[in-house]
Design an enzyme around this catalytic site. Sequence first.
Site, PDB file in Angstrom:
ATOM      1  N   LEU A 612       0.822  -1.206   0.000  1.00  0.00           N
ATOM      2  CA  LEU A 612       0.000   0.000   0.000  1.00  0.00           C
ATOM      3  C   LEU A 612       0.854   1.253   0.000  1.00  0.00           C
ATOM      4  CD1 LEU A 612      -2.581  -1.084   2.691  1.00  0.00           C
ATOM      5  CD2 LEU A 612      -3.061  -0.749   0.280  1.00  0.00           C
ATOM      6  N   GLY A 615       7.256   3.877   3.865  1.00  0.00           N
ATOM      7  CA  GLY A 615       7.695   5.054   4.591  1.00  0.00           C
ATOM      8  C   GLY A 615       9.027   4.764   5.218  1.00  0.00           C
ATOM      9  N   GLY A 616       9.486   5.709   5.995  1.00  0.00           N
ATOM     10  CA  GLY A 616      10.786   5.548   6.611  1.00  0.00           C
ATOM     11  C   GLY A 616      10.802   4.407   7.602  1.00  0.00           C
ATOM     12  N   GLY A 618       9.046   1.542   7.198  1.00  0.00           N
ATOM     13  CA  GLY A 618       8.851   0.244   6.596  1.00  0.00           C
ATOM     14  C   GLY A 618       7.800   0.277   5.507  1.00  0.00           C
ATOM     15  N   VAL A 620       4.076  -0.880   4.016  1.00  0.00           N
ATOM     16  CA  VAL A 620       2.729  -1.205   4.469  1.00  0.00           C
ATOM     17  C   VAL A 620       2.042  -2.079   3.436  1.00  0.00           C
ATOM     18  CG1 VAL A 620       0.535  -0.275   5.229  1.00  0.00           C
ATOM     19  CG2 VAL A 620       2.624   1.020   5.596  1.00  0.00           C
ATOM     20  N   ASP A 735       5.104  14.289  12.659  1.00  0.00           N
ATOM     21  CA  ASP A 735       5.176  14.138  11.203  1.00  0.00           C
ATOM     22  C   ASP A 735       3.786  14.194  10.582  1.00  0.00           C
ATOM     23  OD1 ASP A 735       6.408  13.915   8.763  1.00  0.00           O
ATOM     24  OD2 ASP A 735       6.696  11.746   8.870  1.00  0.00           O
TER      25      ASP A 735
HETATM   26  C1  LIG Z   1      -0.199  -1.466  -5.688  1.00  0.00           C
HETATM   27  O1  LIG Z   1       0.463  -1.010  -6.829  1.00  0.00           O
HETATM   28  C2  LIG Z   1       0.912  -2.056  -7.666  1.00  0.00           C
HETATM   29  C3  LIG Z   1       1.739  -1.473  -8.774  1.00  0.00           C
HETATM   30  O2  LIG Z   1       1.553  -0.108  -8.888  1.00  0.00           O
HETATM   31  C4  LIG Z   1      -0.320  -2.807  -8.186  1.00  0.00           C
HETATM   32  O3  LIG Z   1       0.084  -3.859  -9.042  1.00  0.00           O
HETATM   33  C5  LIG Z   1      -1.079  -3.374  -7.018  1.00  0.00           C
HETATM   34  O4  LIG Z   1      -2.263  -4.017  -7.441  1.00  0.00           O
HETATM   35  C6  LIG Z   1      -1.445  -2.269  -6.024  1.00  0.00           C
HETATM   36  N1  LIG Z   1      -1.970  -2.854  -4.809  1.00  0.00           N
HETATM   37  C7  LIG Z   1      -3.126  -2.459  -4.254  1.00  0.00           C
HETATM   38  C8  LIG Z   1      -3.479  -3.131  -2.988  1.00  0.00           C
HETATM   39  O5  LIG Z   1      -3.822  -1.580  -4.732  1.00  0.00           O
END
Ligand SMILES: *[C@@H]1O[C@H](CO)[C@@H](O)[C@H](O)[C@H]1NC(C)=O
Length: 952
Positions: A612, A615-616, A618, A620, A735
């Site tokens: 998702l 960040g600094g 880790g 998510v 932050d």
């Molecule tokens: C996050 O981004 C990637 C590549 O941009 C994509 O393939 C993936 O489906 C996305 N994940 C979510 C949970 O939206």
Amino acid sequence: MEADQIKLTVALCMCLVSLVISTTDPNDLAILKQFSKGLSNAEVLKWPNNDDPCGPPSWPHIFCTGNRVSQIQVQGLNLKGPLPQNFNQLSMLTNVGLQKNNFTGNLPSFSGLSRLRYAYLDFNNFDTIPSDFFRGLDGLEVLALDNNPLLNKTAGWLLPVDLQNSAQLANLSLMDCNLAGVLPDFLGQMSSLEVLKLSFNRLSGGIPVTFQGSVVRILWLNEQSGGASHGMSGTIDVVASMSSLTSLWLHGNHFSGKIPKNIGDLASLQELNLNSNDFVGLIPDTLATIHFKSLDLNNNHFMGPIPRFKGVNASYRTNSFCQNDPGLPCAPEVMALLEFLDGVNYPPRLVSSWSGNNPCDGPWLGLICNANREVTMINLPKFNLSGNLSPSIANLHSVSEILLSSNNLTGRIPASWVNLKSLKLLDVSGNNLSPPIPRFDSSVKLNLNGNPLLNSNKSSATAPPDNGPSPEESMSLHNNSTSESAGLKTHTKPSKKKRPKLVMFVVPVATFGILIFMAFPLSIYLCKKRRNSIENPTSLLVHPKDLSDSDNLVKVVVESNNQGSASTLTGSSLGSRYSSGMNSHITDTGNMIVSVQVLRKVTNNFAPENELGRGGFGVVYKGEFDDGTKIAVKRMEAGVTSGKALDEFEAEIAVLSKVRHRHLVSLLGYSIEGFERILVYEYMPQGALSRHLFHWKNLGLEPLSWKKRLNIALDVARGLEYLHTLAHRSFIHRDLKSSNILLGDDFKAKISDFGLVKLAPDGEKSVVTRLAGTFGYLAPEYAVTGKVTTKADVFSFGVVLMELLTGLMALDEERPEESQYLAAWFWNIKSSTEKLKAAIDPALDMKEEIFESICTIAELAGHCTAREPNQRPEMGHAVNVLSPLVEKWKPLKDEIEEYCGIDYSLPLNQMVKGWQEAEGNDLSFVDLEDSRGSIPSRPAGFADSFTSTDGR
Ligand SMILES: *[C@@H]1O[C@H](CO)[C@@H](O)[C@H](O)[C@H]1NC(C)=O
Ligand SMILES: *[C@@H]1O[C@H](CO)[C@@H](O)[C@H](O)[C@H]1NC(C)=O
Ligand SMILES: *[C@@H]1O[C@H](CO)[C@@H](O)[C@H](O)[C@H]1NC(C)=O
Ligand SMILES: *[C@@H]1O[C@H](CO)[C@@H](O)[C@H](O)[C@H]1NC(C)=O
Ligand SMILES: *[C@@H]1O[C@H](CO)[C@@H](O)[C@H](O)[C@H]1NC(C)=O
């Protein structure tokens, strides 16, 4: 009557006939006779001199079904001689136990023995095996051929593909029997195969990818002598997917590469033997989470720190670890160099020379140190390096020359390298690097010749355009838009926006007087650290950890020539004030512990597609349970917390988990296993506010209406107010920014990432502290002194208000000089009605009736960003200003906002659902809150019905 008699007679006759026929099948008898005749010591069988082995009584060691021989069990009788070559005519055989004898000669074909289930032929002296031996063994479950000198023209034999039709094969044991060739693909696809022992043969090649997900429990491939490399080779990445493995023996081969990071997935693994291979790299932390009975890592090229293994029987001699004892970290320079090595795929020459914990002590090929024992030169031209350049080199602060010409380097020059303050010469000519080229200081001599992908136009010493957001924009907990992720290290598109020029600067404290708002961008000037400056007893070196880092966290190093001024910085940490009584929190969190296994499962083993944001602290990931319940899983970067004592980490989590507010993203659980530090949060489906303010077009989102913006501002204000004053201990976020404000489906806003700053390491030295915050949002006094009060958050909140008003990012170097810093620019224009009107986000449907509230917010934004902290209001004031502007605002009783609607005794997904339910129905929540004071936890069934209608 007559009919009955006839029947009886027939039955009697049948009976007699069957008695006659039940004497042993003559063909089976002939084969058994031939068998005993061939043996030089047949007498040990004690077979009687009759022609009816099936009896009754049957011959010793023979078992029959009807008149057919079904079993021969002669194991361990030291029988000498060959087997009859027509052995497979004993077509009813189900179980053959010939093991541990001295059978010699050709092994007869077993083809067509379709009823054969067990075939033990091991520990004999068979010379050859016919190529049709395995044909038609449809019922085979167990086959053992170990310890037979089976040769095929002295070159060993190949496992015939016929065996793949033995679909029920569960145990295949072919150790030390001259098996040659590669490990056949089909073995990985045999769905019943659980035990595969092929040790001490002549196999070569790798473990085929067909073993992906295989159910094999025991895989022994140790000590192969075949092939050009004398043994098996290749990486072992595939084994990490073999979740049934309990025993994996790979020792005595030439397997190479790193231990896969996800090896920790092998929850059942008890024995792992990698002794004497060519493995490289760091031992993944996840390996230390497995409870081994035995773990043998001896005689490889492992580097980095030795983890503290859980198993008692870990051995790891003769590697290139930086330390001799488990649990000790490597020196930071060593880690930086190891990451470099990782980027260029561990060239053997460097692997063998870069050992120990001091790059200036010992061979360390290609490195040159100065008298202070700091690495000053990386000198590896024409070294056949292939791979990427690691950002970690930026941590080698004294490096002045990097010479990497004529290698096969690809990817980018890491943006973090601009932080190398001593760098004079960077020669990467004759490689295959890609743009953009980070903007190095003009004092750095760059040689980029002979990199076909780099623009030959040398004036592009600046990064080319970038579609991505500026780094402070791209840190977000829940964003996953193309534009947001473009700021990540992995981005491939060239960027349109320039990186902030803030690279490394010193702000002499003496100038603090004039470092006031207007002068904010100017007063931070690029220069070198001045250790001995007399009029500046303390100077501050601020530099982003890594510009390619999406999050652009900055680190403050206080350089001091007098002790006193330096210690004030670290002394201000909250931790010491609250450290007493922490233990009580620890005991409260027992139920919050979530196993890493569960988190792996719901995130599909931290799959990139579930990422998702980064960040600094880790990465998510989105996690989803089978029932659809979603969570956000923050996997702390390795090392982020390793400096923290576990107790302290847990204590901090305990505190954070108690901070519950409808406008704070809830911490629902955590994992600490080995080096894993994972936090579990509620999932916020709409992602960060920044997406909706700055990237809505690209993402195909609706722009936020003014009404929604007001609501969000109030939500955030209330969340902050709670953190500052109403939580059981005062928190400073440090932050706050629009990418840390997350939105739910109903656009309810919640603040994320509060408290994480405390979990970050304090740094190597006591004078180094970590200044969290993002330029553009950072209060000036915080940037300069590192002293943080709640008023620093108020400042950041003011900047967020400006963003809500203008739709402009806090810091954007694409904008003209005077408006790059939103806060400074906004102060200039806010008091002019015309200028303010012109500055309003064009995405807003500007009507006169909302202009009044816009002016009020502009006023509040100015107030919050006053240059003197004591001139800024408390958050309670902001709440009071905002509340009347929000339509249909239903007042809440502040005092009881803290609630604990989470029943930690439930499984994680049910807990989340209960929590969502408590939250989701906002009005009923308020009522409940009024009447009962806190939300009781719901039975799981109730939660189920709620979430299914809610669609979450
Ligand atoms: C996050 O981004 C990637 C590549 O941009 C994509 O393939 C993936 O489906 C996305 N994940 C979510 C949970 O939206
Ligand atoms: C098997 O027989 C061979 C030759 O007859 C003999 O040399 C060898 O020692 C025997 N092996 C065993 C285990 O009895
Ligand atoms: C023996 O070797 C030959 C060629 O080397 C090969 O064609 C044949 O399949 C091998 N037989 C067995 C049983 O491995
Ligand atoms: C299969 O192999 C396992 C592991 O070596 C062993 O415990 C088991 O007894 C074997 N099964 C049979 C039927 O030989
Ligand atoms: C250079 O690296 C690329 C990709 O990493 C690889 O395909 C290529 O074979 C390498 N060339 C040489 C000469 O090593």
